[in-house]
Design a protein around this motif. Structure first.
Motif, PDB file in Angstrom:
ATOM      1  N   GLN A 251       0.840  -1.195   0.000  1.00  0.00           N
ATOM      2  CA  GLN A 251       0.000   0.000   0.000  1.00  0.00           C
ATOM      3  C   GLN A 251       0.875   1.244   0.000  1.00  0.00           C
ATOM      4  N   ALA A 253       1.916   5.434  -1.208  1.00  0.00           N
ATOM      5  CA  ALA A 253       2.242   6.210  -2.403  1.00  0.00           C
ATOM      6  C   ALA A 253       3.174   5.420  -3.310  1.00  0.00           C
ATOM      7  N   ALA A 254       3.230   5.819  -4.555  1.00  0.00           N
ATOM      8  CA  ALA A 254       4.053   5.128  -5.541  1.00  0.00           C
ATOM      9  C   ALA A 254       5.519   5.115  -5.099  1.00  0.00           C
ATOM     10  N   PRO A 255       6.215   3.994  -5.366  1.00  0.00           N
ATOM     11  CA  PRO A 255       5.645   2.805  -5.994  1.00  0.00           C
ATOM     12  C   PRO A 255       5.122   1.811  -4.962  1.00  0.00           C
ATOM     13  N   SER A 256       3.966   1.248  -5.230  1.00  0.00           N
ATOM     14  CA  SER A 256       3.388   0.182  -4.433  1.00  0.00           C
ATOM     15  C   SER A 256       2.447  -0.586  -5.341  1.00  0.00           C
ATOM     16  N   ALA A 258      -0.574  -1.022  -4.769  1.00  0.00           N
ATOM     17  CA  ALA A 258      -1.813  -0.233  -4.804  1.00  0.00           C
ATOM     18  C   ALA A 258      -1.724   0.872  -5.857  1.00  0.00           C
ATOM     19  N   SER A 259      -0.522   1.392  -6.104  1.00  0.00           N
ATOM     20  CA  SER A 259      -0.364   2.475  -7.086  1.00  0.00           C
ATOM     21  C   SER A 259      -0.196   1.963  -8.507  1.00  0.00           C
ATOM     22  N   LEU A 260      -0.126   0.639  -8.671  1.00  0.00           N
ATOM     23  CA  LEU A 260      -0.001   0.027 -10.002  1.00  0.00           C
ATOM     24  C   LEU A 260      -1.191  -0.908 -10.220  1.00  0.00           C
TER      25      LEU A 260
END
Length: 468
Positions: A251, A253-256, A258-260
């Motif tokens: 989870q 903020a990018a990169p994770s 969840a962000s992809l």
């Protein structure tokens, strides 16, 4: 003479199959119940890492079972970490001193099937498609369900759970008498992708300047793309492909992950962070969108057994994160210790189970800690100048005073020294290396003779018996 008890194993995966074979070799009647279908008939069902790193501890267990040579014929040697930077450059960091100290990439499915064959040849009886539903510890009976949900009861002998991190036997034991279970999530997940054999990438490799035989990358290495906080790795397979694993925070903020949310965003991320790698994964969109995100956790238990009636081994007792490549090796080491203890005292399972936990739990805790530390090393430190300086200094000391200095990774991977010893010795050595580099950060100007004398005067010699 004391009659050997009948043993009922829950779980026919890697550790369960090897333990069953070892116990059968020592004269025990062994029955195994496995929830999945027989992989030799139904094909191996994935869901976990496709290939694994086999090191000396696991090899020694396989030697004791007479299976090491057969396994190595199906494995690919890895000399070290091939570290890929953001500019597309790569460099090999050897695991050991030479080719006598390597690890091996093995297929989980192929190894499992080989172990099942060996266990059956030793006289073990397997029941596939049988899920453990409930246990009556007082009556020594279990309830099982087949794939259709049809349930039946079965009388059992000594119960041993080798059914993995999600162990059904552990859940039943914990319900009967709490085991002090703690599961610590890493907060990072993983997703698997694939680099196919070089002949499937012919046009791409021609543009990139060619491959190596049937492999798109150097085959005798574990490839790492460290990016600080996350990474990609790739392990070679015997047929010429590589299994690529992306490790990211789950989870945030990018990169994770969840962000992809899908392959389009992921492909853009790969193009930016892993230059050259995306072009080697022609089925990237399909792999990314269809392969699940795996979870990473460490399991701790206060108790591994229920008096002399039930015991947990391998991941069922001490699941760890995969960043030292020791989960399977630790589980295989379990099998030898337990089989020998049971063979020595077949009529006293309560004492055997207690002794097994006494011997193995400190070592399981130690490799759990080292695996967590190794994740930071792999994703951050392998490209860090201070880490590289410490590694260089350690190599000089290992050559100068091999009886007093051995890198912790080598102790863990290429010897049978207890994990707990490797952890503490490694910490003591690290403190001395840090002291030396703090006084003089340029390795080239350090007086190696004086540094060696400091270690010799501070630390006792390493145990004489190191290798198998």
């Amino acid at each position: 003479m004391t009659q050997s008890p009948r043993i009922t194993l829950i779980g026919g995966g890697l550790v369960g199959a090897l333990l069953a074979q070892q116990l059968a070799q020592r004269g025990f009647a062994v029955e195994v119940f496995e929830k999945r279908p027989d992989p030799r008939l139904a094909g191996f069902l994935g869901g976990r890492s496709i290939n694994l790193a086999l090191a000396e501890r696991g090899l020694q267990a396989l030697r004791s079972a007479g299976l090491a040579d057969d396994v190595l014929q199906r494995a690919v040697m890895m000399r070290g970490r091939m570290v890929h930077d953001r500019d597309g450059h790569s460099a090999l960091q050897r695991y050991g001193v030479d080719d006598s100290e390597v690890i091996w990439s093995v297929s989980r499915g192929a190894l499992n099937m080989l172990l099942l064959d060996a266990a059956e040849a030793a006289g073990v009886t397997f029941h596939f498609g049988q899920s453990l539903v409930a246990v009556d510890f007082e009556r020594q009976r279990i309830r099982l369900a087949d794939a259709a949900g049809v349930e039946r009861e079965q009388t059992v002998g000594l119960l041993i759970g080798a059914d993995g991190a999600g162990s059904a036997l552990r859940a039943a034991m914990n319900a009967h008498a709490p085991l002090g279970e703690r599961i610590e999530a890493l907060g990072h997940g993983y997703k698997e992708l694939e680099i196919p054999p070089a002949d499937e990438l012919a046009a791409t490799l021609q543009q990139l300047g060619g491959g190596r035989d049937q492999y798109a990358l150097e085959p005798h290495a574990l490839h790492i793309w460290p990016r600080g906080g996350y990474m990609c790795i790739a392990l070679p397979n015997t047929e010429g492909s590589f299994t690529v694993t992306l490790f990211l925070p789950a989870q945030g903020a990018a990169p994770s992950f969840a962000s992809l949310p899908g392959s389009t965003a992921a492909a853009a991320f790969f193009s930016e962070q892993f230059p050259g790698l995306l072009s080697l994964i022609p089925r990237f969109a399909e792999d990314f969108d269809h392969n699940p995100v795996g979870t990473l956790s460490t399991l701790y238990l206060d108790r591994w057994h229920l008096d002399g009636r039930a015991l947990l081994v391998g991941d069922a007792a001490h699941a760890i994160v995969p960043f030292h490549g020791q989960g399977m090796n630790c589980g295989f080491e379990d099998t030898v210790v337990l089989a020998n203890l049971l063979a020595a005292a077949p009529g006293d399972s309560a004492e055997v189970f207690a002794e097994f936990q006494r011997v193995r739990q400190p070592n399981a805790d130690a490799i759990a800690a080292m695996a967590l530390e190794n994740y930071v090393e792999m994703r951050d430190s392998v490209a860090d100048p201070h880490y590289l300086a410490k590694r260089e200094l350690g190599a000089l000391l290992a050559a100068r005073i091999p009886a007093h200095y051995m890198a912790r990774y080598r102790m863990v991977t290429f010897t049978h020294l207890p994990y707990a010893y490797a952890l503490e010795r490694g910490r003591a050595q690290d403190r001395l290396l840090e002291q030396l580099l703090r006084e003089n950060p340029d390795v080239a100007t350090i007086d190696i003779e004086a540094a060696a004398q400091l270690l010799v005067s501070t630390l006792p010699p390493l145990p004489a018996l190191r290798h198998g």
